[in-house]
Motif scaffolding. Structure first.
Motif, PDB file in Angstrom:
ATOM      1  N   ASP A  91      13.998  12.680 -65.557  1.00 24.50           N
ATOM      2  CA  ASP A  91      14.832  11.759 -66.331  1.00 24.50           C
ATOM      3  C   ASP A  91      16.229  11.596 -65.737  1.00 24.50           C
ATOM      4  OD1 ASP A  91      12.880  11.096 -68.144  1.00 24.50           O
ATOM      5  OD2 ASP A  91      13.446  12.643 -69.602  1.00 24.50           O
ATOM      6  N   ARG A  92      16.689  12.568 -64.979  1.00 24.54           N
ATOM      7  CA  ARG A  92      18.013  12.423 -64.355  1.00 24.54           C
ATOM      8  C   ARG A  92      18.019  11.363 -63.263  1.00 24.54           C
ATOM      9  NH1 ARG A  92      18.943  16.017 -59.683  1.00 24.54           N
ATOM     10  NH2 ARG A  92      16.973  16.988 -59.073  1.00 24.54           N
TER      11      ARG A  92
ATOM     12  N   ALA B 209      16.618   8.397 -63.844  1.00 27.44           N
ATOM     13  CA  ALA B 209      16.530   7.119 -64.545  1.00 27.44           C
ATOM     14  C   ALA B 209      17.775   6.282 -64.233  1.00 27.44           C
ATOM     15  CB  ALA B 209      16.393   7.357 -66.043  1.00 27.44           C
ATOM     16  N   PRO B 210      17.695   4.966 -64.379  1.00 26.48           N
ATOM     17  CA  PRO B 210      18.805   4.097 -63.964  1.00 26.48           C
ATOM     18  C   PRO B 210      20.139   4.385 -64.645  1.00 26.48           C
ATOM     19  CG  PRO B 210      16.807   2.809 -64.229  1.00 26.48           C
ATOM     20  CD  PRO B 210      16.485   4.186 -64.728  1.00 26.48           C
ATOM     21  N   ALA B 211      20.151   4.626 -65.952  1.00 24.33           N
ATOM     22  CA  ALA B 211      21.424   4.763 -66.667  1.00 24.33           C
ATOM     23  C   ALA B 211      22.275   5.925 -66.154  1.00 24.33           C
ATOM     24  CB  ALA B 211      21.177   4.880 -68.169  1.00 24.33           C
ATOM     25  N   PRO B 212      21.750   7.156 -66.047  1.00 27.61           N
ATOM     26  CA  PRO B 212      22.605   8.237 -65.541  1.00 27.61           C
ATOM     27  C   PRO B 212      23.017   8.056 -64.081  1.00 27.61           C
ATOM     28  CG  PRO B 212      20.350   9.017 -65.877  1.00 27.61           C
ATOM     29  CD  PRO B 212      20.445   7.679 -66.513  1.00 27.61           C
ATOM     30  N   VAL B 213      22.131   7.483 -63.266  1.00 28.11           N
ATOM     31  CA  VAL B 213      22.499   7.252 -61.866  1.00 28.11           C
ATOM     32  C   VAL B 213      23.587   6.187 -61.773  1.00 28.11           C
ATOM     33  CG1 VAL B 213      21.674   6.475 -59.611  1.00 28.11           C
ATOM     34  CG2 VAL B 213      20.262   8.005 -61.000  1.00 28.11           C
ATOM     35  N   ALA B 214      23.471   5.112 -62.575  1.00 26.50           N
ATOM     36  CA  ALA B 214      24.502   4.071 -62.562  1.00 26.50           C
ATOM     37  C   ALA B 214      25.853   4.634 -62.975  1.00 26.50           C
ATOM     38  CB  ALA B 214      24.091   2.931 -63.489  1.00 26.50           C
ATOM     39  N   ALA B 215      25.880   5.493 -63.975  1.00 24.27           N
ATOM     40  CA  ALA B 215      27.146   6.097 -64.401  1.00 24.27           C
ATOM     41  C   ALA B 215      27.738   6.964 -63.292  1.00 24.27           C
ATOM     42  CB  ALA B 215      26.913   6.926 -65.668  1.00 24.27           C
ATOM     43  N   ASP B 216      26.902   7.739 -62.619  1.00 22.40           N
ATOM     44  CA  ASP B 216      27.388   8.578 -61.526  1.00 22.40           C
ATOM     45  C   ASP B 216      27.872   7.728 -60.351  1.00 22.40           C
ATOM     46  OD1 ASP B 216      26.826  10.786 -63.031  1.00 22.40           O
ATOM     47  OD2 ASP B 216      25.010  11.349 -61.941  1.00 22.40           O
ATOM     48  N   LEU B 217      27.167   6.626 -60.074  1.00 23.86           N
ATOM     49  CA  LEU B 217      27.585   5.752 -58.982  1.00 23.86           C
ATOM     50  C   LEU B 217      28.936   5.120 -59.273  1.00 23.86           C
ATOM     51  CD1 LEU B 217      26.962   4.266 -56.300  1.00 23.86           C
ATOM     52  CD2 LEU B 217      25.923   2.469 -57.679  1.00 23.86           C
ATOM     53  N   ARG B 218      29.129   4.618 -60.477  1.00 20.00           N
ATOM     54  CA  ARG B 218      30.422   4.006 -60.820  1.00 20.00           C
ATOM     55  C   ARG B 218      31.547   5.013 -60.654  1.00 20.00           C
ATOM     56  NH1 ARG B 218      30.504   1.357 -66.486  1.00 20.00           N
ATOM     57  NH2 ARG B 218      32.476   0.536 -65.667  1.00 20.00           N
TER      58      ARG B 218
END
Length: 399
Positions: free
Chosen positions: A373-374, A376-385
């Motif tokens: 689940d780590r 998944a798009p939402a947590p990766v997008a937050a880390d990328l930003r």
């Protein structure tokens, strides 16, 4: 205020006909960025047909078709076109992979973040190819692509690498770089799980008369296709009903092994148990993963390895290689089996171990599936930003 992002790529799931790991990653990532407040313009360069009917999360999609262009002309067209797109509007962030050097001609003050995924120098280094090994007619384009990629990396305001291995390898190739952050790739975890549970394998899938080892990746040396075939040749002697399925686009037959050459590496009695599916797109890929008894991704070096995360999400037993991007999320024993790269004997032993003890293999697969689940798009997008904010707020330093 809304962040304005300009993103460019040469593949994007749902738009381009060919989509590898980076194309599926971006198609999952960009809608998640949009959901978190980013306003995204996407520029896609492709040589093949496109489908522009559905691009969720994208404010503006611009497609440049380069099919039919001479390779040198296309290499120059792409960064020029991206420069025009950048100058025609105002952007807070520009995110571009280094492949093809799409961002090489952006102004020096552009907020360019290069997403290190793979470059031509790295691809040839992993494959063991030198410039002199390539056809003479293709060498000028290879040199130009290499220079464009190097120029983009060195002119970037910041770097986001897809793995720690990628960051280390890039430093050896390009030397001094802007500040580097590492952010993992993402997959659409929910979609992969659903497809794996509901979709049938693609046409040509073998019957249920023996265990199936599935090779995932382009049929290229750098993806370990020769090692995978050699390993199966050994496994076939221990498991006479075992089958090998290869799913992935073929490589350039001028210097990559042909299907006939790969079959020649298998004992004659087992050759009818080898199936070549070619490129498998869409949800059929996950149906294939779910139907396999073991999936191998034996890359000689991998920047990240999206497909391995997809295998984990689908709940299939997995064998990968050590010493590259897989190391960031794979652990030998608890969630998969890991072997050294370019080691067919070790790969064969791992495949045989899965087939000999399917219960243990299923337990490893279940442990892996519980931890995806780590990605998944939402947590990766937050880390990328957050990573992009960090690299754009600091001056360039040695990597």
């Amino acid at each position: 205020m809304t962040e304005r992002w300009l993103v460019a790529t040469t593949e994007y799931a749902g738009v381009t006909s060919y989509t590898g790991g980076i194309g599926r990653h971006y198609a999952a990532l960009l809608p998640a960025l949009a959901a978190q407040g980013a306003e995204i313009d996407l520029v896609v360069f492709t040589e093949g047909p496109v489908d522009v009917n559905a691009t969720p999360g994208i404010r503006r999609l611009v497609v440049h078709r380069t099919g039919g262009m001479p390779r040198l002309a296309a290499l120059l067209h792409r960064p020029r076109a991206l420069r025009r797109a950048y100058l025609a509007d105002t952007y807070d962030r520009v995110l571009v992979p280094e492949w093809m050097g799409l961002g090489a001609l952006l102004p020096r003050d552009a907020p360019l973040v290069t997403n290190l995924a793979t470059g031509v120098d790295l691809a040839h280094e992993i494959s063991g190819l030198r410039l002199t090994d390539l056809p003479a007619s293709s060498r000028p384009a290879v040199v130009l692509q290499s220079r464009l990629e190097a120029r983009q990396v060195r002119r970037s305001a910041g770097i986001v690498a897809i793995s720690h291995a990628m960051a280390d390898r890039a430093e050896r190739i390009w030397g001094r770089m802007p500040r580097v952050e590492v952010v993992r790739n993402c997959i659409d975890v929910a979609a992969v799980r659903h497809a794996a549970a509901t979709r049938r394998p693609p046409a040509g899938w073998p019957g249920p008369d023996g265990p199936i080892a599935l090779f995932l990746g382009r049929a290229e040396r750098r993806k370990g296709v020769v090692d995978g075939v050699d390993a199966f040749a050994r496994v076939a002697q221990l498991h006479p009903t075992a089958r090998l399925v290869l799913a992935g686009a073929g490589g350039d037959d001028r210097f990559e092994p042909s299907r006939a050459a790969l079959l020649d590496r298998v004992p004659s009695a087992a050759r009818d148990r080898v199936t070549f599916l070619g490129h498998v797109s869409g949800d059929e890929l996950y149906g294939a993963v779910a139907a396999a008894d073991v999936v191998m991704c034996p890359s000689r070096w991998e920047g990240f390895g999206n497909v391995a995360v997809e295998v984990m999400a689908a709940g299939a037993p997995l064998v990968v290689t050590s010493g590259s991007g897989f190391d960031d999320f794979c652990t030998d024993g608890p969630d998969c089996l890991m072997v050294p790269p370019a080691a067919p004997d070790a790969l064969a032993a791992a495949l045989a171990a899965v087939l000999d003890d399917p219960g243990a293999a299923r337990r490893r697969a279940a442990h892996a599936a519980a931890g995806v689940d780590r990605f998944a798009p939402a947590p990766v997008a937050a880390d990328l930003r957050a990573a992009v904010d960090r690299v754009l707020s600091r001056v360039a330093i040695p990597a």
